[in-house]
Design a protein around this motif. Structure first.
Motif, PDB file in Angstrom:
ATOM      1  N   ILE A 114       1.004  -1.224   0.069  1.00  0.00           N
ATOM      2  CA  ILE A 114      -0.133   0.078   0.063  1.00  0.00           C
ATOM      3  C   ILE A 114       0.816   1.102   0.175  1.00  0.00           C
ATOM      4  O   ILE A 114       1.890   1.312   0.842  1.00  0.00           O
ATOM      5  N   GLY A 115       0.687   2.107  -0.906  1.00  0.00           N
ATOM      6  CA  GLY A 115       1.294   3.375  -0.961  1.00  0.00           C
ATOM      7  C   GLY A 115       2.848   3.351  -1.664  1.00  0.00           C
ATOM      8  O   GLY A 115       3.346   4.154  -1.851  1.00  0.00           O
ATOM      9  N   ARG A 145       4.881  -8.121 -13.471  1.00  0.00           N
ATOM     10  CA  ARG A 145       4.866  -8.004 -11.610  1.00  0.00           C
ATOM     11  C   ARG A 145       3.675  -7.110 -11.502  1.00  0.00           C
ATOM     12  O   ARG A 145       2.980  -7.402 -10.337  1.00  0.00           O
ATOM     13  N   SER A 162      -9.009   0.052  -5.141  1.00  0.00           N
ATOM     14  CA  SER A 162      -8.895   0.629  -6.562  1.00  0.00           C
ATOM     15  C   SER A 162      -7.406   0.678  -6.852  1.00  0.00           C
ATOM     16  O   SER A 162      -7.043   1.615  -7.629  1.00  0.00           O
ATOM     17  N   VAL A 193      -3.752  -4.230  -6.660  1.00  0.00           N
ATOM     18  CA  VAL A 193      -4.266  -5.483  -6.597  1.00  0.00           C
ATOM     19  C   VAL A 193      -5.523  -5.384  -7.270  1.00  0.00           C
ATOM     20  O   VAL A 193      -6.150  -6.087  -8.019  1.00  0.00           O
ATOM     21  N   SER A 235     -13.842   0.515  -4.867  1.00  0.00           N
ATOM     22  CA  SER A 235     -13.988   1.361  -3.972  1.00  0.00           C
ATOM     23  C   SER A 235     -12.536   2.111  -3.660  1.00  0.00           C
ATOM     24  O   SER A 235     -11.548   1.739  -4.274  1.00  0.00           O
ATOM     25  N   ASP A 236     -12.629   3.286  -3.032  1.00  0.00           N
ATOM     26  CA  ASP A 236     -11.384   3.528  -2.500  1.00  0.00           C
ATOM     27  C   ASP A 236     -11.473   3.984  -0.769  1.00  0.00           C
ATOM     28  O   ASP A 236     -12.649   3.570  -0.443  1.00  0.00           O
ATOM     29  N   ARG A 266      -9.575  10.642  -6.730  1.00  0.00           N
ATOM     30  CA  ARG A 266     -10.564   9.929  -5.924  1.00  0.00           C
ATOM     31  C   ARG A 266     -11.626   8.951  -6.668  1.00  0.00           C
ATOM     32  O   ARG A 266     -11.899   9.443  -8.158  1.00  0.00           O
ATOM     33  N   CYS A 304      -9.764  -6.381  -1.706  1.00  0.00           N
ATOM     34  CA  CYS A 304      -8.399  -6.015  -2.345  1.00  0.00           C
ATOM     35  C   CYS A 304      -7.776  -4.712  -1.658  1.00  0.00           C
ATOM     36  O   CYS A 304      -7.060  -4.125  -2.469  1.00  0.00           O
ATOM     37  N   GLY A 347       1.812 -12.024  -6.288  1.00  0.00           N
ATOM     38  CA  GLY A 347       2.555 -10.777  -6.366  1.00  0.00           C
ATOM     39  C   GLY A 347       4.188 -11.263  -5.876  1.00  0.00           C
ATOM     40  O   GLY A 347       5.045 -10.785  -6.541  1.00  0.00           O
TER      41      GLY A 347
HETATM   42  P1  NDP Z   1      -2.602   0.503  -3.278  1.00  0.00           P
HETATM   43  O1  NDP Z   1      -2.202   1.427  -2.348  1.00  0.00           O
HETATM   44  O2  NDP Z   1      -2.023   0.236  -4.509  1.00  0.00           O
HETATM   45  O3  NDP Z   1      -4.059   0.443  -3.177  1.00  0.00           O
HETATM   46  C1  NDP Z   1      -4.568   0.480  -1.835  1.00  0.00           C
HETATM   47  C2  NDP Z   1      -6.437   0.404  -1.913  1.00  0.00           C
HETATM   48  O4  NDP Z   1      -6.904   0.217  -0.922  1.00  0.00           O
HETATM   49  C3  NDP Z   1      -6.560   2.009  -2.440  1.00  0.00           C
HETATM   50  O5  NDP Z   1      -7.731   1.659  -3.352  1.00  0.00           O
HETATM   51  C4  NDP Z   1      -6.872   2.538  -1.274  1.00  0.00           C
HETATM   52  O6  NDP Z   1      -7.677   3.712  -1.377  1.00  0.00           O
HETATM   53  C5  NDP Z   1      -7.439   1.411  -0.552  1.00  0.00           C
HETATM   54  N1  NDP Z   1      -7.256   1.640   0.869  1.00  0.00           N
HETATM   55  C6  NDP Z   1      -6.245   1.812   1.773  1.00  0.00           C
HETATM   56  N2  NDP Z   1      -6.326   1.924   3.087  1.00  0.00           N
HETATM   57  C7  NDP Z   1      -7.691   1.813   3.104  1.00  0.00           C
HETATM   58  C8  NDP Z   1      -8.602   1.641   4.409  1.00  0.00           C
HETATM   59  N3  NDP Z   1      -7.991   2.010   5.561  1.00  0.00           N
HETATM   60  N4  NDP Z   1     -10.082   1.555   4.287  1.00  0.00           N
HETATM   61  C9  NDP Z   1     -10.307   1.292   3.083  1.00  0.00           C
HETATM   62  N5  NDP Z   1      -9.825   1.310   1.805  1.00  0.00           N
HETATM   63  C10 NDP Z   1      -8.190   1.390   1.867  1.00  0.00           C
HETATM   64  O7  NDP Z   1      -2.133  -1.023  -2.544  1.00  0.00           O
HETATM   65  P2  NDP Z   1      -2.177  -2.429  -3.037  1.00  0.00           P
HETATM   66  O8  NDP Z   1      -3.300  -2.512  -3.972  1.00  0.00           O
HETATM   67  O9  NDP Z   1      -0.719  -2.788  -3.618  1.00  0.00           O
HETATM   68  O10 NDP Z   1      -2.430  -3.346  -1.658  1.00  0.00           O
HETATM   69  C11 NDP Z   1      -3.814  -3.607  -1.402  1.00  0.00           C
HETATM   70  C12 NDP Z   1      -3.619  -4.764  -0.439  1.00  0.00           C
HETATM   71  O11 NDP Z   1      -3.100  -5.890  -1.022  1.00  0.00           O
HETATM   72  C13 NDP Z   1      -2.906  -4.524   0.793  1.00  0.00           C
HETATM   73  O12 NDP Z   1      -3.513  -5.160   1.717  1.00  0.00           O
HETATM   74  C14 NDP Z   1      -1.678  -5.292   0.267  1.00  0.00           C
HETATM   75  O13 NDP Z   1      -0.817  -5.567   1.693  1.00  0.00           O
HETATM   76  C15 NDP Z   1      -1.948  -6.347  -0.260  1.00  0.00           C
HETATM   77  N6  NDP Z   1      -1.190  -6.923  -1.071  1.00  0.00           N
HETATM   78  C16 NDP Z   1      -0.348  -6.272  -2.317  1.00  0.00           C
HETATM   79  C17 NDP Z   1       0.585  -6.758  -3.245  1.00  0.00           C
HETATM   80  C18 NDP Z   1       0.964  -6.133  -4.108  1.00  0.00           C
HETATM   81  O14 NDP Z   1       1.615  -7.013  -4.974  1.00  0.00           O
HETATM   82  N7  NDP Z   1       0.583  -4.937  -4.344  1.00  0.00           N
HETATM   83  C19 NDP Z   1       0.972  -8.189  -2.947  1.00  0.00           C
HETATM   84  C20 NDP Z   1       0.018  -9.045  -1.945  1.00  0.00           C
HETATM   85  C21 NDP Z   1      -0.846  -8.113  -1.030  1.00  0.00           C
HETATM   86  P3  NDP Z   1      -7.041   4.969  -1.314  1.00  0.00           P
HETATM   87  O15 NDP Z   1      -6.571   5.651  -2.542  1.00  0.00           O
HETATM   88  O16 NDP Z   1      -8.443   6.007  -0.710  1.00  0.00           O
HETATM   89  O17 NDP Z   1      -5.959   5.238  -0.058  1.00  0.00           O
END
Ligand code: NDP
Length: 445
Positions: free
Chosen positions: A166-167, A204, A237, A240, A259-260, A286, A317, A372
């Motif tokens: 995330i981030g 990737r 969104s 993943v 969602s976000d 957003r 996700c 991943g």
């Molecule tokens: P991103 O930062 O790309 O996306 C995260 C998404 O989740 C955004 O849409 C974000 O919305 C939303 N989000 C974050 N925090 C919250 C919250 N507290 N409540 C609701 N929505 C939230 O992260 P990833 O897609 O990479 O990761 C998503 C999940 O998948 C995590 O749990 C991560 O650990 C897991 N993961 C990721 C992998 C990868 O390869 N990237 C591999 C395996 C697991 P907003 O934009 O508003 O913050």
């Protein structure tokens, strides 16, 4: 819990207030009771207590200068949890909610996930409470550089190989890699998720979302079902969610909600993933903006509302504990027959139990989202060989890995008398390899 109750007690005592870490460890230890019964030699060597204690935890100050010239201070973490089967491997999370408990739970889960991939990678995780949202590129770069100045002392291509979470996407990995290279004067595969121009692997970016769908497709097939014609909701969104949604569509399903952290969109015609990609990956907007381009869609504030949308398959996700018992009840009442965890621990323990009791096909994160990290391990292999595979080659390997993970988890569940319980199956299948390696290596740590 009987044999492992004292291990759990020790974890709560030694890590007070770390609720996410306790939650993750409890779920795993409960699954491992029958394994402990079968392996008195592992109990004698105290493998279980060693397994829940990180090999190393690094917590550090990250100071950086914002665009107004003011000095900001964040906290950085790297938990090197287990190197039993390979170098520590796991992502870096940048989010204001990051603390020791969250990084520890993620690092712990990562051990089993990485083991399940069948590839030689240990478990680790890192991050910071830095919030990239609303920061300029320059601020993100200065933060990443400062973070890497400390992190570089602890990582290396054969020691610990971080990645995104995330981030942390391509931009952040680029800044982190640039600083590592400058500090060490070496071009090695110390981070994965790199840009294609400097050692990244094709596929990737897509791997976690695609892998989730390959895993769920296999699990659905075993029950005579498929994505074809299914109505699907995908929370989040980010990286993943976007590629899970893309693969669902390729497999014939229709994603109607995403969602976000502010809210969710519902598009009965099927969400246009390209619009989401532009809004999220390019413009960092957003998700509410989506309705401006697709008037048939609606936006609702509050991300948890997405679970009220009627669907056949739900793919959480976004983040941990986003799907609770109430949401699970609603999903089941609405006829949802499969849930695949794309995020890490998105489903609370109570919700997961409800799904299993109600015979919902449930793909637990450590198995379902392992694509991943598996592809990250393939990136490491390509870096070591100084060679790149084509998209199709990597995607085919990813698919094989996900099918194997499903088979291993499903067979372990059967062997231990809990057929169809992929949570227990994945925990056991992942653990056995790690425990064997720890036992063989003696009591070195
Ligand atoms: P991103 O930062 O790309 O996306 C995260 C998404 O989740 C955004 O849409 C974000 O919305 C939303 N989000 C974050 N925090 C919250 C919250 N507290 N409540 C609701 N929505 C939230 O992260 P990833 O897609 O990479 O990761 C998503 C999940 O998948 C995590 O749990 C991560 O650990 C897991 N993961 C990721 C992998 C990868 O390869 N990237 C591999 C395996 C697991 P907003 O934009 O508003 O913050």
């Amino acid at each position: 819990m009987k044999l492992l109750a004292n291990v759990m007690e020790q974890v709560t005592k030694r890590n007070p207030n770390e609720t996410e870490f306790h939650q993750a460890v409890r779920e795993v230890l409960e699954s491992l009771e029958p394994v402990a019964e079968k392996h008195p030699e592992w109990l004698k060597a105290n493998i279980f207590s060693r397994f829940v204690e990180p090999e190393r935890q690094i917590i550090f100050r990250v100071a950086w200068v914002d665009d107004n010239g003011e000095v900001q201070v964040n906290r950085g973490f790297r938990i090197q949890f287990s190197s039993a089967i390979g170098p520590y491997k796991g992502g870096i999370r940048l989010h204001p909610s990051v603390n020791a408990s969250i990084i520890k739970f993620l690092g712990f889960e990562q051990i089993l996930k990485n083991s399940l991939t069948g590839l030689p990678i240990g478990g680790g995780k890192g991050g910071s409470d830095f919030d990239p949202k609303g920061k300029s590129d320059g601020e993100v770069m200065r933060f990443c550089q400062s973070f890497m100045v400390e992190l570089s002392k602890h990582i290396g291509a054969d020691t610990d190989v971080p990645a995104g979470d995330i981030g942390v996407g391509g931009r952040e990995i680029g800044y982190l890699y640039g600083m590592y290279k400058r500090l060490r004067n070496e071009f090695t595969g110390v981070l994965t998720g790199k840009g294609l121009e400097y050692g990244g692997s094709l596929a990737r970016t897509e791997a976690t979302g695609y892998g989730l769908c390959y895993f769920m497709d296999e699990a659905l097939k075993a029950k005579g079902k498929s994505f074809n014609g299914a109505i699907v909701t995908v929370s989040g969104s980010g990286n993943v969610a976007i590629y899970a949604a893309q693969k669902v569509r390729q497999l014939g399903g229709k994603v109607v909600a995403m969602s976000d952290s502010n809210g969710y969109i519902y598009d009965p015609a099927g969400i246009n993933v390209e619009t989401i990609q532009i809004l999220k990956e390019v413009e960092r907007q957003r998700i509410s903006k989506y309705v401006e381009f697709h008037p048939g869609a609606t936006y609702q504030e509050g991300c948890a509302g997405i679970w009220n949308v009627k669907c056949d398959i739900a793919l959480p996700c976004a983040t941990q504990n986003e799907l609770d018992e109430e949401a699970a009840k609603t999903l089941i009442a609405n006829g949802c027959y499969a849930v695949g965890e794309g995020a890490n621990m998105p489903t609370t323990a109570e919700a997961a139990n409800l799904f299993i009791e109600n015979k919902v096909v449930f793909g637990p994160a450590k198995a379902a989202n392992a694509g991943g990290v598996a592809t990250s391990a393939l990136e490491m292999s390509q870096n070591s060989m100084r060679y790149s595979w084509s998209f199709e080659e990597v995607d085919a390997k990813l698919k094989d890995i996900m099918v194997n993970i499903y088979n291993n988890a499903s067979e372990a569940a059967k062997e231990y008398g809990v057929e169809d319980n992929l949570v227990v199956g994945a925990n056991i299948a992942g653990f056995i390899k790690v425990a064997n390696a720890m036992y063989a290596q003696g009591i070195a740590y």
